[in-house]
Design a protein around this motif. Sequence first.
Motif, PDB file in Angstrom:
ATOM      1  N   GLN A 225       0.802  -1.345   0.061  1.00 48.42           N
ATOM      2  CA  GLN A 225      -0.172  -0.038  -0.078  1.00 48.42           C
ATOM      3  C   GLN A 225       1.109   1.158  -0.030  1.00 48.42           C
ATOM      4  O   GLN A 225       1.986   1.086   0.728  1.00 48.42           O
ATOM      5  N   ASP A 226       0.210   2.279  -0.480  1.00 47.02           N
ATOM      6  CA  ASP A 226       1.016   3.546  -0.568  1.00 47.02           C
ATOM      7  C   ASP A 226       1.095   4.135   0.865  1.00 47.02           C
ATOM      8  O   ASP A 226       0.336   4.001   1.774  1.00 47.02           O
ATOM      9  N   GLY A 242      -4.157  -0.848  -2.851  1.00 44.70           N
ATOM     10  CA  GLY A 242      -2.845  -1.369  -3.229  1.00 44.70           C
ATOM     11  C   GLY A 242      -3.048  -2.545  -3.911  1.00 44.70           C
ATOM     12  O   GLY A 242      -4.054  -2.993  -4.566  1.00 44.70           O
ATOM     13  N   ARG A 257       8.934   1.566  -8.743  1.00 41.48           N
ATOM     14  CA  ARG A 257       8.753   2.805  -8.072  1.00 41.48           C
ATOM     15  C   ARG A 257       7.968   3.923  -8.740  1.00 41.48           C
ATOM     16  O   ARG A 257       7.313   4.677  -8.077  1.00 41.48           O
ATOM     17  N   ASP A 259       5.083   3.516  -9.615  1.00 45.61           N
ATOM     18  CA  ASP A 259       3.730   3.248  -8.965  1.00 45.61           C
ATOM     19  C   ASP A 259       3.605   4.199  -7.522  1.00 45.61           C
ATOM     20  O   ASP A 259       2.439   4.149  -6.903  1.00 45.61           O
ATOM     21  N   PHE A 260       4.612   4.502  -7.163  1.00 44.03           N
ATOM     22  CA  PHE A 260       4.350   4.895  -5.660  1.00 44.03           C
ATOM     23  C   PHE A 260       5.298   6.563  -5.792  1.00 44.03           C
ATOM     24  O   PHE A 260       6.544   6.375  -5.661  1.00 44.03           O
ATOM     25  N   SER A 262       5.785   8.595  -3.496  1.00 48.78           N
ATOM     26  CA  SER A 262       6.544   9.059  -2.515  1.00 48.78           C
ATOM     27  C   SER A 262       7.905   8.082  -2.392  1.00 48.78           C
ATOM     28  O   SER A 262       8.904   8.381  -1.541  1.00 48.78           O
ATOM     29  N   PHE A 265       6.683   2.424   0.225  1.00 51.49           N
ATOM     30  CA  PHE A 265       5.346   1.808   0.358  1.00 51.49           C
ATOM     31  C   PHE A 265       5.185   1.256   1.701  1.00 51.49           C
ATOM     32  O   PHE A 265       6.407   0.934   2.209  1.00 51.49           O
TER      33      PHE A 265
END
Length: 846
Positions: A225-226, A242, A257, A259-260, A262, A265
């Motif tokens: 999950q983020d 997620g 990377r 997909d996130f 920040s 994760f």
Amino acid sequence: MVLRSCWKSRHKNNCGPAPRWIRSGLAALFWLCVTQLDFGCGAVRETKNVVQKDAEFDVTYNDTVTSENQTIYAFNHTISRNKTEGVRVSVDVLSQGLESPTLFVVRQKQAVLSFQVPLILRGLYQRKYPYNHVGRTLCQPPTRAASETQYFFVDVSTLSSTGTNYQLRVSRVESFTLQTDKKFSFTASPSQPQYFKYVFPDGVDTVIVKVNSDMTFPCSVMSVQDIQCPVYDLDNNVAFIGMYQTMTKKGAITVQRKDFPSNSFYVVVVVKTEDEACGGPLRFYPLRPDELIDAGNRTKVLDVIVTPAINSEVYVMGMLFCLGIFLSFYLLTLLVACVENKRMNKKREVFQNPADMSPAETGKTPASPYEYGSFADNGSTLSSEAITDSATSTDNNYRYLERSLESVGRSRQESLSSVEEDDYDTLDDINSDKNIVRTKKFLYVSDLSRKDKRVLSKKYQIYFWNIATIAVFYALPVVQLVITYQTVVNVTGNQDICFYNFLCAHPLGALSAFNNILSNLGYVMLGLLFLLIVLKRDIVHNRALVRNELSALECGIPKHFGLFYAMGTALMMEGLLSACYHVCPNYTNFQFDTSFMYMIAGLCMLKLYQKRHPDINASAYTAYACLAAVIFFSVLGVVFGKGNTVFWIIFSVIHILSTLLLSTQLYYMGRWRLDSGVLRRMVYIVYTDCIRQCSGPMYIDRMVLLVMGNIVNWSLAAYGLIERPNDFASYLLAIAICNLLLYFAFYIIMKLRSGERIQCLALVCILFTAVVWGFALYFFFQGLSTWQKTPAESREHNRDCIVLSFFDDHDIWHFLSSIAMFGSFLVLLTMDDDLDTVQRDKIFVF
């Protein structure tokens, strides 16, 4: 008093509707009661005590809570932007049998976490499982400052009038941030989920999160999950956002990377309340719907490790490796073609007779059928359309009427559209002539190659055009469907939809397992290469016909290339559809991977039969109709066959009856009728041949093949009826392959028994193909995943890549099986090259 008198007199109709100001006051009063402010509710005007305590980490607080008091624990801790620390709240309720649960509310700067104890988690059929021990990890909101002190509060309350004893402990989580390539062990349960944070290091764009356990059950779920609050870490909400998958002993998710945003994760691990999702036993129904069920000990020990995935260089190496293997076959084929052309040119120079001299003028007569190619082109030839003299039908060597080459050439130049196969059935004696020829004890290829070559070429070209049409109409919806499958996986994050080998599933773009798709390139490239080889042979043969060469007109196995074109097209389509299947492999689309395998097996058997039975081979429409019936049964078996006794009985009966009908068709060369009198004729044959006099079969070789075929098929039918395998599609494919191998072995044995020989090129192809098939089947039976089980059980078979850190065992199966199929096609194409100079009335039919 007004409210009380109104309430008492309500049933006596002495009090009318309450004024609007009274209704508004009641609403405000109830709202104040809900918000637990210090006002009296109804007739009771007691004040609820709120106690706030300054609390510390790693200290266990034993306390009691009732409906009359509320306790607030205040915590503070310093967080850093460059360091993430986890905070975990653990609660135990010591009192038993309470009707009202205790509510815990954790108030943070940007998030609120609330849960009740006992924590009630639901399973299938609304079964309820209570948990008195709850542990939750707090979501850590991001901070922009280098260092910041944050406060959070834990509120404890209940509606129970009796005291509830509880224990509260808040502690820091060691190793909350996962390190690359470092294994971390932990325990989890349904009421005590765990999650950890991972930050992408510099230079790493893709990682594989692996969660393992030595315990098969309890069933668990891993999720990625983020970094946001709240974190969904309970069995009833872990699938909200997620990517997630169920697991027993193994679980792996590839994370990119991109997909996130920040660059980090959460890895969330949740133990499920029940095991049905992982293939475990179904628990009993509760006696009463609201009855609470003791879940027992569902603590599971797991470990997690995050490893970097492959980089772009490995992708490039994998693609070059795949292309290099199959392009080498193009180079090898070109080399063999050059050597073969050089050899054939020398052979023509050796066998060419000077000055158009006839065999009578040279005084040379062929010593054997294999020297028949030394005849010179003397202006006349033997006709393949000549009719056998019925008066000498019992003789083994049939003579043919002669016809001038001029008439042969003229008829060949006529339009193919002017000739139809049915035109040859308009003769009055055609049926009797067929009976005379096809019921001889010893048949030769000349007896079954009497129809005009133009008619048969047109008949067999339909195989290619039909399969090309089928391929277009079959492939388009398949591609659309698998794109939808992949979209659903990417949007929902449910990785239980597709049965990958997650330990070696390399994504590319929207594709989750690009390596499994790329490895199917061999089917397409080798299928195209086979079509080019067939096209070259077709052109050479047509040129020989134009030159009126005797070897092309009257010698060797009649050359019809329509079925070969269909086989090459089927091999290419097998690669395309197998790639589509591996976009999201599961039981609903497994037929994509097997449909053209059935067609390839059927076309190979038809080609073997056509070699010596060109006049009586099945038409394209009949063949494809039968293959469509096979695919239809494959779909029915996948959907309804699992454990369905009625289906297996019906299928076994149809299988046995089809085998008997096909055996009769092959034994009598089509000279029998399925009508109302078939039973009477069967009884008559049994009476005359078995009871009245004991006589053996007239066609012994054919009978041996058919008896062996019936034994094999009846055994397979009995196995299916007894065992009822879950993978019906593979079982049906095994039937087709067993029959093909049996017929091929019979063909080779009969070819050698008839005094024919196998040339060097064909022999090399046979040996090479047999070896490659052996290695291919070894990798096929490794079984890295299976949709016959649950997704979690399937992942227990997952294994790491074995070639270039890019391809797994199933990819090697794709490589080797495509090469083996290509080699098998070459065997069928070249195995009768030794007969190219043998007169057709000396080539046996078997």
